[in-house]
Write a protein that holds these residues in place. Sequence first.
Motif, PDB file in Angstrom:
ATOM      1  N   LYS A  42       9.245  13.044   4.782  1.00 46.57           N
ATOM      2  CA  LYS A  42       9.623  11.645   4.979  1.00 46.57           C
ATOM      3  C   LYS A  42       8.606  10.998   5.906  1.00 46.57           C
ATOM      4  O   LYS A  42       8.242  11.578   6.935  1.00 46.57           O
ATOM      5  N   TRP A  43       8.149   9.809   5.521  1.00 45.16           N
ATOM      6  CA  TRP A  43       7.169   9.049   6.290  1.00 45.16           C
ATOM      7  C   TRP A  43       7.768   7.745   6.783  1.00 45.16           C
ATOM      8  O   TRP A  43       8.522   7.092   6.055  1.00 45.16           O
ATOM      9  N   ALA A  44       7.385   7.344   7.978  1.00 50.04           N
ATOM     10  CA  ALA A  44       7.627   6.004   8.507  1.00 50.04           C
ATOM     11  C   ALA A  44       6.242   5.409   8.689  1.00 50.04           C
ATOM     12  O   ALA A  44       5.402   6.004   9.370  1.00 50.04           O
ATOM     13  N   GLY A  45       5.986   4.263   8.042  1.00 49.77           N
ATOM     14  CA  GLY A  45       4.633   3.749   8.122  1.00 49.77           C
ATOM     15  C   GLY A  45       4.512   2.270   7.837  1.00 49.77           C
ATOM     16  O   GLY A  45       5.502   1.557   7.626  1.00 49.77           O
ATOM     17  N   VAL A  46       3.259   1.845   7.825  1.00 45.86           N
ATOM     18  CA  VAL A  46       2.889   0.480   7.473  1.00 45.86           C
ATOM     19  C   VAL A  46       1.700   0.575   6.513  1.00 45.86           C
ATOM     20  O   VAL A  46       0.943   1.546   6.538  1.00 45.86           O
ATOM     21  N   GLU A  47       1.534  -0.466   5.696  1.00 39.01           N
ATOM     22  CA  GLU A  47       0.401  -0.488   4.776  1.00 39.01           C
ATOM     23  C   GLU A  47      -0.826  -1.029   5.507  1.00 39.01           C
ATOM     24  O   GLU A  47      -0.755  -2.033   6.214  1.00 39.01           O
ATOM     25  N   VAL A  48      -1.946  -0.334   5.335  1.00 42.92           N
ATOM     26  CA  VAL A  48      -3.204  -0.725   5.972  1.00 42.92           C
ATOM     27  C   VAL A  48      -4.305  -0.824   4.919  1.00 42.92           C
ATOM     28  O   VAL A  48      -4.207  -0.244   3.837  1.00 42.92           O
ATOM     29  N   SER A  49      -5.365  -1.553   5.264  1.00 43.18           N
ATOM     30  CA  SER A  49      -6.500  -1.679   4.351  1.00 43.18           C
ATOM     31  C   SER A  49      -7.458  -0.503   4.495  1.00 43.18           C
ATOM     32  O   SER A  49      -8.151  -0.133   3.557  1.00 43.18           O
ATOM     33  N   LEU A  50      -7.520   0.077   5.685  1.00 46.08           N
ATOM     34  CA  LEU A  50      -8.277   1.298   5.919  1.00 46.08           C
ATOM     35  C   LEU A  50      -7.676   2.001   7.112  1.00 46.08           C
ATOM     36  O   LEU A  50      -6.971   1.403   7.918  1.00 46.08           O
ATOM     37  N   THR A  51      -7.924   3.304   7.207  1.00 43.91           N
ATOM     38  CA  THR A  51      -7.283   4.072   8.268  1.00 43.91           C
ATOM     39  C   THR A  51      -8.168   4.158   9.500  1.00 43.91           C
ATOM     40  O   THR A  51      -9.376   4.006   9.418  1.00 43.91           O
ATOM     41  N   ASN A  52      -7.524   4.434  10.602  1.00 45.35           N
ATOM     42  CA  ASN A  52      -8.204   4.612  11.865  1.00 45.35           C
ATOM     43  C   ASN A  52      -7.761   5.961  12.415  1.00 45.35           C
ATOM     44  O   ASN A  52      -6.640   6.106  12.891  1.00 45.35           O
ATOM     45  N   ASP A  53      -8.618   6.956  12.314  1.00 48.17           N
ATOM     46  CA  ASP A  53      -8.261   8.312  12.724  1.00 48.17           C
ATOM     47  C   ASP A  53      -8.161   8.494  14.232  1.00 48.17           C
ATOM     48  O   ASP A  53      -7.823   9.561  14.707  1.00 48.17           O
ATOM     49  N   THR A  54      -8.473   7.452  15.001  1.00 45.74           N
ATOM     50  CA  THR A  54      -8.411   7.592  16.454  1.00 45.74           C
ATOM     51  C   THR A  54      -7.020   7.353  17.008  1.00 45.74           C
ATOM     52  O   THR A  54      -6.786   7.545  18.186  1.00 45.74           O
ATOM     53  N   LYS A  58      12.225   5.970  15.344  1.00 43.20           N
ATOM     54  CA  LYS A  58      12.204   5.699  16.787  1.00 43.20           C
ATOM     55  C   LYS A  58      10.895   6.176  17.418  1.00 43.20           C
ATOM     56  O   LYS A  58      10.411   5.583  18.381  1.00 43.20           O
ATOM     57  N   SER A  59      10.306   7.234  16.876  1.00 38.71           N
ATOM     58  CA  SER A  59       9.038   7.723  17.422  1.00 38.71           C
ATOM     59  C   SER A  59       7.855   6.898  16.916  1.00 38.71           C
ATOM     60  O   SER A  59       6.810   6.860  17.555  1.00 38.71           O
ATOM     61  N   PHE A  60       8.019   6.224  15.777  1.00 39.95           N
ATOM     62  CA  PHE A  60       6.918   5.460  15.186  1.00 39.95           C
ATOM     63  C   PHE A  60       6.874   3.998  15.632  1.00 39.95           C
ATOM     64  O   PHE A  60       5.795   3.454  15.889  1.00 39.95           O
ATOM     65  N   ILE A  61       8.023   3.351  15.726  1.00 44.43           N
ATOM     66  CA  ILE A  61       8.089   1.900  16.018  1.00 44.43           C
ATOM     67  C   ILE A  61       7.230   1.491  17.229  1.00 44.43           C
ATOM     68  O   ILE A  61       6.513   0.491  17.152  1.00 44.43           O
ATOM     69  N   PRO A  62       7.256   2.222  18.361  1.00 42.71           N
ATOM     70  CA  PRO A  62       6.448   1.788  19.510  1.00 42.71           C
ATOM     71  C   PRO A  62       4.943   1.759  19.233  1.00 42.71           C
ATOM     72  O   PRO A  62       4.198   1.079  19.936  1.00 42.71           O
ATOM     73  N   GLN A  63       4.478   2.498  18.229  1.00 45.29           N
ATOM     74  CA  GLN A  63       3.044   2.561  17.941  1.00 45.29           C
ATOM     75  C   GLN A  63       2.563   1.434  17.023  1.00 45.29           C
ATOM     76  O   GLN A  63       1.364   1.200  16.913  1.00 45.29           O
ATOM     77  N   ILE A  64       3.469   0.748  16.363  1.00 45.80           N
ATOM     78  CA  ILE A  64       3.087  -0.265  15.369  1.00 45.80           C
ATOM     79  C   ILE A  64       2.160  -1.340  15.943  1.00 45.80           C
ATOM     80  O   ILE A  64       1.154  -1.676  15.306  1.00 45.80           O
ATOM     81  N   PRO A  65       2.425  -1.902  17.122  1.00 45.94           N
ATOM     82  CA  PRO A  65       1.538  -2.965  17.625  1.00 45.94           C
ATOM     83  C   PRO A  65       0.075  -2.545  17.794  1.00 45.94           C
ATOM     84  O   PRO A  65      -0.819  -3.381  17.764  1.00 45.94           O
ATOM     85  N   SER A  66      -0.180  -1.248  17.950  1.00 40.57           N
ATOM     86  CA  SER A  66      -1.556  -0.782  18.158  1.00 40.57           C
ATOM     87  C   SER A  66      -2.284  -0.438  16.856  1.00 40.57           C
ATOM     88  O   SER A  66      -3.434  -0.017  16.895  1.00 40.57           O
ATOM     89  N   ILE A  67      -1.624  -0.638  15.707  1.00 38.75           N
ATOM     90  CA  ILE A  67      -2.239  -0.276  14.430  1.00 38.75           C
ATOM     91  C   ILE A  67      -3.088  -1.433  13.905  1.00 38.75           C
ATOM     92  O   ILE A  67      -2.568  -2.506  13.606  1.00 38.75           O
ATOM     93  N   PRO A  68      -4.411  -1.212  13.778  1.00 36.20           N
ATOM     94  CA  PRO A  68      -5.276  -2.256  13.218  1.00 36.20           C
ATOM     95  C   PRO A  68      -5.258  -2.215  11.682  1.00 36.20           C
ATOM     96  O   PRO A  68      -4.758  -1.258  11.089  1.00 36.20           O
TER      97      PRO A  68
END
Length: 159
Positions: free
Chosen positions: A71-83, A32-42
Amino acid sequence: MEAKIVTFDGKLILGKKLEMSLANNLTPILWKSFIPQIPSIPNRITKELISVSVYPQDYFQSFHPSRNFEKWAGVEVSLTNDTLIGLESLRIENGMYAEFLYQGLPKEAGVFYQNIFRNWLPNSKYQLDARPHFEVMGEKYKNEDPNSEELVYIPITLR
């Protein structure tokens, strides 16, 4: 129970993590804390959601439901964005995994996992490896639906 043996070249996950135990399962709070952030993940590779469990080295040898793991909630990315505030990255190293299809409700998955660790694994030519375990929730994942499907990946090596 059938397993497909697969080899991954590795995955880079961007998400959130919490320390928890099976007895004090905080997975719904984490998601629930992670889902709202997904749209902003490049740099996302797919639309799939990835749930990762990182267990202490001897977790399964001295198993207890109140013992903590990460435990992690995440998505697969090609590179990370530390910002991206509040998100961290985790690299799942390459290696062999047993892939299982789970269909059903999350609250009923305990029997499924027990079958893997008590029946399938001991009767296979594989042993558990000390790498992260993960689940991939794709198009057929429907959360609280008994027809929901996800792929479960257990790290293994040959005995």
